[in-house]
Design a protein around this motif. Structure first.
Motif, PDB file in Angstrom:
ATOM      1  N   THR A   1      11.991   2.988 -10.713  1.00 30.57           N
ATOM      2  CA  THR A   1      11.099   3.382  -9.510  1.00 30.57           C
ATOM      3  C   THR A   1      10.711   2.371  -8.453  1.00 30.57           C
ATOM      4  OG1 THR A   1      10.369   5.270 -10.760  1.00 30.57           O
ATOM      5  CG2 THR A   1       8.919   4.522  -8.696  1.00 30.57           C
ATOM      6  N   PHE A   2      10.077   1.079  -9.099  1.00 29.27           N
ATOM      7  CA  PHE A   2       9.816  -0.059  -8.105  1.00 29.27           C
ATOM      8  C   PHE A   2      11.084  -0.645  -7.407  1.00 29.27           C
ATOM      9  CE2 PHE A   2       8.984  -4.697  -7.419  1.00 29.27           C
ATOM     10  CZ  PHE A   2       8.067  -4.447  -6.625  1.00 29.27           C
ATOM     11  N   ILE A   3      12.280  -0.801  -8.257  1.00 32.12           N
ATOM     12  CA  ILE A   3      13.288  -1.312  -7.468  1.00 32.12           C
ATOM     13  C   ILE A   3      13.949  -0.474  -6.417  1.00 32.12           C
ATOM     14  CG2 ILE A   3      15.749  -1.708  -8.033  1.00 32.12           C
ATOM     15  CD1 ILE A   3      15.044  -3.062 -10.928  1.00 32.12           C
ATOM     16  N   ARG A   4      13.706   1.067  -6.886  1.00 35.43           N
ATOM     17  CA  ARG A   4      14.220   1.889  -5.743  1.00 35.43           C
ATOM     18  C   ARG A   4      13.556   1.653  -4.590  1.00 35.43           C
ATOM     19  NH1 ARG A   4      15.227   5.468 -10.089  1.00 35.43           N
ATOM     20  NH2 ARG A   4      13.164   6.243  -9.731  1.00 35.43           N
ATOM     21  N   TRP A   5      11.876   1.383  -4.826  1.00 37.10           N
ATOM     22  CA  TRP A   5      11.232   1.357  -3.420  1.00 37.10           C
ATOM     23  C   TRP A   5      11.468   0.024  -2.609  1.00 37.10           C
ATOM     24  CZ3 TRP A   5       7.524  -2.375  -2.677  1.00 37.10           C
ATOM     25  CH2 TRP A   5       6.803  -2.258  -1.368  1.00 37.10           C
ATOM     26  N   LEU A   6      11.854  -0.865  -3.417  1.00 35.81           N
ATOM     27  CA  LEU A   6      12.149  -2.055  -2.852  1.00 35.81           C
ATOM     28  C   LEU A   6      13.454  -2.060  -1.759  1.00 35.81           C
ATOM     29  CD1 LEU A   6      11.701  -5.076  -5.430  1.00 35.81           C
ATOM     30  CD2 LEU A   6      10.292  -4.805  -3.507  1.00 35.81           C
ATOM     31  N   CYS A   7      14.305  -1.387  -2.352  1.00 33.06           N
ATOM     32  CA  CYS A   7      15.591  -1.025  -1.704  1.00 33.06           C
ATOM     33  C   CYS A   7      15.360  -0.386  -0.385  1.00 33.06           C
ATOM     34  CB  CYS A   7      16.650  -0.589  -2.462  1.00 33.06           C
ATOM     35  SG  CYS A   7      17.133  -1.773  -3.870  1.00 33.06           S
TER      36      CYS A   7
ATOM     37  N   SER B   1       0.743  -1.093  -0.230  1.00 31.17           N
ATOM     38  CA  SER B   1       0.086  -0.036   0.092  1.00 31.17           C
ATOM     39  C   SER B   1       0.794   0.999  -0.158  1.00 31.17           C
ATOM     40  CB  SER B   1      -0.880   0.031   1.200  1.00 31.17           C
ATOM     41  OG  SER B   1      -0.316  -0.031   2.462  1.00 31.17           O
ATOM     42  N   ASP B   2       2.059   1.084   0.664  1.00 35.63           N
ATOM     43  CA  ASP B   2       3.131   2.262   0.728  1.00 35.63           C
ATOM     44  C   ASP B   2       3.416   2.605  -0.635  1.00 35.63           C
ATOM     45  OD1 ASP B   2       4.959   4.200   2.209  1.00 35.63           O
ATOM     46  OD2 ASP B   2       6.172   3.122   0.618  1.00 35.63           O
ATOM     47  N   PHE B   3       3.624   1.516  -1.694  1.00 31.95           N
ATOM     48  CA  PHE B   3       4.007   1.967  -3.127  1.00 31.95           C
ATOM     49  C   PHE B   3       3.193   2.569  -3.843  1.00 31.95           C
ATOM     50  CE2 PHE B   3       4.353   0.681  -7.572  1.00 31.95           C
ATOM     51  CZ  PHE B   3       5.575   1.309  -7.745  1.00 31.95           C
ATOM     52  N   GLN B   4       1.827   1.779  -3.453  1.00 33.24           N
ATOM     53  CA  GLN B   4       0.572   2.341  -4.155  1.00 33.24           C
ATOM     54  C   GLN B   4       0.209   3.885  -3.822  1.00 33.24           C
ATOM     55  OE1 GLN B   4      -1.871  -0.925  -3.046  1.00 33.24           O
ATOM     56  NE2 GLN B   4      -1.919  -1.883  -4.911  1.00 33.24           N
TER      57      GLN B   4
ATOM     58  N   HIS C   1       3.183   5.823  -5.563  1.00 36.16           N
ATOM     59  CA  HIS C   1       3.155   5.930  -7.063  1.00 36.16           C
ATOM     60  C   HIS C   1       1.661   5.319  -7.719  1.00 36.16           C
ATOM     61  CE1 HIS C   1       7.382   6.659  -6.790  1.00 36.16           C
ATOM     62  NE2 HIS C   1       7.364   5.882  -5.922  1.00 36.16           N
ATOM     63  N   PRO C   2       0.721   5.948  -7.531  1.00 34.91           N
ATOM     64  CA  PRO C   2      -0.538   5.591  -8.053  1.00 34.91           C
ATOM     65  C   PRO C   2      -0.460   5.498  -9.725  1.00 34.91           C
ATOM     66  CG  PRO C   2      -0.607   7.875  -7.466  1.00 34.91           C
ATOM     67  CD  PRO C   2       0.683   7.173  -7.016  1.00 34.91           C
TER      68      PRO C   2
END
Length: 296
Positions: free
Chosen positions: A279-285, A115-118, A121-122
């Protein structure tokens, strides 16, 4: 088309820019190159074609008849190229980011944080594929794979996402008097194993135990295993983080803890990545780094 007969693309771009702006200087500015570089490119183009395209006229320039014809066709051609690239770029960037991972990782780590990613980054759509199967990454297919590996089997350096403590865990009635149990004793316990893996056989091999007689092993998706363990259906080999609260409450017993034995890591193709994938990879890290700070 004989590509070798075509003039330099840079020369054609330089001429098209000068024709559009009516000036060497303004054409060079549009291309972010110097006035002299534009003049040199156009002179080279005129030599390749064999006819003048641009003439001096007072303090300005004028196109020859051949120059006007070429400028018209180049403008139309570059317009089509630009529109095609723009449409393709938009299609690429709006395509969902496809991610594969184990069901256990999806359930225990990724989903509680998603939910944090969503929220952040909607505009980015994720397409998650939790599976125990190994999915090969191919252009246009899965963008990011979150893999598991033991450190003692790693050969090439990878982007570590999570450092893992691993253990055998089960209900107290299956692991009574844990101080008296050895690895061979666990041959007589029912095991639960994630589909597509051979974790049980590997675990016994590392402990020097021949699987004779073979233990009872039930195979199931990783996201179902811990519920089955908590019911007492069997024991399993898993990540300590997944079960530490149940261990602290005394609902489960841990055995054979291995510190920093394995890892989840990020795997992508060695190709240019879309902005949404980066963007998704940076969020994972960032999520991983935040967890490490909490654990300290």
């Amino acid at each position: 088309m004989n590509w070798r007969d075509l003039p330099s693309l840079n020369a054609l771009k330089a001429f098209a820019a000068v024709a559009e702006h009516g000036s060497y200087s303004k054409g060079g500015a549009a291309l972010n190159v110097t006035h002299s570089a534009v003049v040199q490119q156009i002179r080279s183009l005129e030599r390749d074609i064999g006819t003048p395209l641009v003439l001096r006229e007072g303090r300005g320039i004028a196109l020859t008849e051949e120059g006007r014809r070429l400028a018209h066709d180049l403008a139309e051609g570059f317009r089509k190229i630009g529109a095609s690239v723009e449409a393709l770029t938009e299609d690429v960037e709006t395509r969902p980011v496809q991610v594969t991972m184990s069901p256990a990782f999806a359930t225990k780590w990724l989903m509680p944080r998603l939910s944090d990613f969503q929220t952040r980054h909607p505009e980015i759509t994720l397409l998650l594929n939790p599976t125990g199967r190994f999915i090969e990454l191919k252009p246009g297919g899965v963008d990011v794979a979150i893999r598991y590996a033991r450190y003692d089997r790693m050969i090439d350096p990878v982007d570590t996402l999570l450092d893992l403590d691993l253990l055998v865990v089960g209900r107290p009635e299956l692991l009574r008097a844990p101080e008296t149990l050895n690895a061979r004793d666990l041959l007589h316990r029912p095991w639960l194993q994630e589909l597509g893996t051979q974790e049980v056989a590997d675990w016994f091999a590392r402990h020097g135990v021949e699987m004779q007689p073979p233990p009872q092993i039930s195979h199931m998706p990783g996201n179902l295993i811990m519920d089955a363990v908590k019911r007492g259906d069997g024991i399993t080999y898993t990540v300590r983080e997944w079960v530490e609260q149940d261990i602290e409450k005394g609902d489960l017993i841990e055995l054979f803890l291995e510190r920093s034995a394995g890892q989840f890591y990020i795997h992508t193709l060695d190709l240019p990545q879309r902005a949404s994938v980066r963007t998704f990879i940076r969020w994972l890290c960032r999520q991983s780094n935040a967890q490490k700070r909490i654990e300290r």
